[in-house]
Design a protein around this motif. Structure first.
Motif, short mmCIF file in Angstrom:
data_model
loop_
_atom_site.label_atom_id
_atom_site.label_comp_id
_atom_site.label_asym_id
_atom_site.label_seq_id
_atom_site.Cartn_x
_atom_site.Cartn_y
_atom_site.Cartn_z
N SER A 220 0.84 -1.21 0.00
CA SER A 220 0.00 0.00 0.00
C SER A 220 0.86 1.25 0.00
CB SER A 220 -0.93 0.00 1.22
OG SER A 220 -0.15 0.09 2.40
N GLN A 221 0.28 2.35 -0.44
CA GLN A 221 0.98 3.63 -0.50
C GLN A 221 1.28 4.15 0.90
OE1 GLN A 221 1.65 6.23 -2.80
NE2 GLN A 221 1.23 5.05 -4.64
N THR A 222 2.44 4.74 1.12
CA THR A 222 2.60 5.52 2.34
C THR A 222 3.20 6.87 2.01
OG1 THR A 222 4.80 4.68 2.98
CG2 THR A 222 2.89 3.52 3.89
N GLY A 223 2.40 7.91 2.27
CA GLY A 223 2.87 9.28 2.09
C GLY A 223 3.09 9.91 3.43
N ARG A 224 3.78 11.04 3.42
CA ARG A 224 4.04 11.78 4.65
C ARG A 224 3.60 13.22 4.45
NH1 ARG A 224 5.32 7.22 5.07
NH2 ARG A 224 7.32 6.30 5.62
N THR A 225 3.29 13.88 5.57
CA THR A 225 3.16 15.33 5.52
C THR A 225 4.24 15.93 6.40
OG1 THR A 225 1.65 15.47 7.38
CG2 THR A 225 0.66 15.24 5.19
N GLN A 226 4.78 17.05 5.93
CA GLN A 226 5.78 17.78 6.70
C GLN A 226 5.42 19.25 6.68
OE1 GLN A 226 8.10 16.77 8.60
NE2 GLN A 226 8.84 14.77 7.91
N GLY A 227 5.97 19.96 7.63
CA GLY A 227 5.72 21.40 7.72
C GLY A 227 5.84 21.79 9.18
N GLY A 228 6.12 23.05 9.41
CA GLY A 228 6.30 23.53 10.77
C GLY A 228 5.02 23.41 11.58
N PRO A 229 5.14 23.67 12.88
CA PRO A 229 3.95 23.66 13.74
C PRO A 229 2.94 24.71 13.28
CG PRO A 229 5.87 24.55 14.90
CD PRO A 229 6.37 24.00 13.62
N GLY A 230 1.71 24.28 13.08
CA GLY A 230 0.68 25.22 12.65
C GLY A 230 0.64 25.46 11.15
N SER A 231 1.40 24.69 10.39
CA SER A 231 1.40 24.90 8.93
C SER A 231 0.13 24.36 8.29
CB SER A 231 2.64 24.24 8.30
OG SER A 231 2.68 22.86 8.61
N GLY A 232 -0.63 23.56 9.02
CA GLY A 232 -1.90 23.05 8.48
C GLY A 232 -1.88 21.59 8.08
N LYS A 233 -0.91 20.84 8.57
CA LYS A 233 -0.80 19.43 8.20
C LYS A 233 -2.07 18.66 8.57
CE LYS A 233 2.86 18.86 10.90
NZ LYS A 233 3.02 20.24 11.42
N GLY A 234 -2.48 18.79 9.83
CA GLY A 234 -3.64 18.03 10.30
C GLY A 234 -4.92 18.42 9.57
N THR A 235 -5.09 19.71 9.34
CA THR A 235 -6.28 20.22 8.65
C THR A 235 -6.36 19.64 7.24
OG1 THR A 235 -6.07 22.27 9.91
CG2 THR A 235 -7.41 22.35 7.90
N GLN A 236 -5.24 19.65 6.53
CA GLN A 236 -5.23 19.13 5.16
C GLN A 236 -5.39 17.62 5.14
OE1 GLN A 236 -5.36 20.98 2.36
NE2 GLN A 236 -5.41 22.81 3.63
N CYS A 237 -4.81 16.94 6.12
CA CYS A 237 -4.95 15.48 6.18
C CYS A 237 -6.42 15.08 6.28
CB CYS A 237 -4.17 14.90 7.35
SG CYS A 237 -2.41 14.77 7.03
N GLU A 238 -7.19 15.82 7.08
CA GLU A 238 -8.62 15.50 7.21
C GLU A 238 -9.32 15.59 5.86
OE1 GLU A 238 -10.77 17.71 10.22
OE2 GLU A 238 -9.15 17.26 11.65
N ARG A 239 -8.97 16.60 5.08
CA ARG A 239 -9.58 16.76 3.75
C ARG A 239 -9.13 15.63 2.82
NH1 ARG A 239 -11.30 22.26 2.59
NH2 ARG A 239 -11.83 21.41 0.57
N ILE A 240 -7.86 15.31 2.88
CA ILE A 240 -7.31 14.27 2.00
C ILE A 240 -7.99 12.93 2.27
CG2 ILE A 240 -5.23 12.94 1.41
CD1 ILE A 240 -3.60 15.53 2.19
N VAL A 241 -8.14 12.61 3.55
CA VAL A 241 -8.72 11.34 3.94
C VAL A 241 -10.15 11.19 3.40
CG1 VAL A 241 -9.64 10.16 5.99
CG2 VAL A 241 -7.27 10.93 5.95
N LYS A 242 -10.90 12.30 3.43
CA LYS A 242 -12.28 12.27 2.92
C LYS A 242 -12.32 11.93 1.43
CE LYS A 242 -14.75 15.42 5.89
NZ LYS A 242 -14.75 16.87 6.09
N ASP A 243 -11.41 12.53 0.65
CA ASP A 243 -11.46 12.37 -0.81
C ASP A 243 -10.69 11.17 -1.32
OD1 ASP A 243 -12.81 14.74 -0.62
OD2 ASP A 243 -11.69 15.75 -2.22
N TYR A 244 -9.68 10.74 -0.60
CA TYR A 244 -8.78 9.71 -1.17
C TYR A 244 -8.78 8.39 -0.40
CZ TYR A 244 -7.09 13.51 -4.07
OH TYR A 244 -7.02 14.55 -4.96
#
Ligand code: UP5
Ligand code: MG
Length: 187
Positions: free
Chosen positions: A1-25
């Motif tokens: 299976s695919q494994t991707g990562r998110t990176q970015g400083g604290p508060g860059s929006g990783k968690g927020t975008q992950c929620e959106r990604i999970v819904k669509d993908y």
């Protein structure tokens, strides 16, 4: 299976975008920070030690984080893919995780200035109850990100795995870039 990562400083929006990604993908979202916070909430002796480390904006030891993510992956073994959020935080973690658990296929790097990140975190701190959403800890989290996590992003950049995203705009604007990035990777 695919494994991707998110990176970015604290508060860059990783968690927020992950929620959106999970819904669509339909990927499974695993946030090492969230896994650590639930360990803290469990009230265990280990949780207490983790809370102190997070309050200082420092990194929790590699073995603990590795074990938490590995267990979470095992519990979701039928997933079509994993989005591992905010991990690895330092090079050694990345190398060991790829060797012992799963290789990394791509990294979404959410790039945004410290001024914007600080503003977002302080606003969240008004209600989040997170021990690290205060000015002093935010400064230390920025330092940890620059010193230890930036080199991880460079490591994956050399392998052409990093997609850099301008994370300064609205949640929708950022997600637009995320979608093109994922689609160009065949997801
Ligand atoms: N927000 C989000 N996007 C926005 C946008 N486009 N416009 C306006 N506002 C936006 O977002 C943060 C805030 O900004 C939210 O209020 C959101 O609504 C708003 P979020 O999506 O939560 O950002 P994120 O990048 O996920 O920030 P997070 O708080 O998770 O930062 P960290 O990466 O510092 O936190 P994490 O939970 O990963 O780690 C916490 C601590 O745990 C670390 O400091 C460390 O001590 C420890 N840790 C480890 O040791 N190892 C690990 O592997 C992971 C964590
Ligand atoms: Mg997060």
């Amino acid at each position: 299976s695919q494994t991707g990562r998110t990176q970015g400083g604290p508060g860059s929006g990783k968690g927020t975008q992950c929620e959106r990604i999970v819904k669509d993908y339909g990927l499974t979202h695993l946030s090492s920070g969230d896994l650590l916070r639930s360990e803290v909430e469990s009230g265990s002796a280990r949780g207490k030690r983790l809370k102190d480390i997070m309050e200082r904006g420092e990194l929790v030891s590699l073995d603990i984080v590795l074990e938490l993510i590995r267990d979470a992956m095992t519990n979701n073994a039928s997933s079509r893919g994993f989005l591992i959020d905010g991990f690895p935080r330092e090079l050694e973690q990345g190398v060991r995780f790829e060797k012992e658990v799963a290789p990394c296929q791509f990294v979404l790097f959410f790039d945004v200035s410290e001024a914007v990140m600080q503003q977002r975190l302080l606003k969240r701190g008004e209600t989040s109850g997170r021990v690290d959403d205060n000015e002093a800890t935010i400064k230390k989290r920025f330092h940890t990100f620059q010193e230890l996590t930036k080199p991880v992003i460079e490591h994956y950049r050399q392998q052409s795995k990093v997609v850099q995203i301008d994370a300064s705009g609205s949640v929708d604007a950022v997600f637009g870039q995320v979608k093109s990035a994922l689609e160009s990777r065949g997801l």
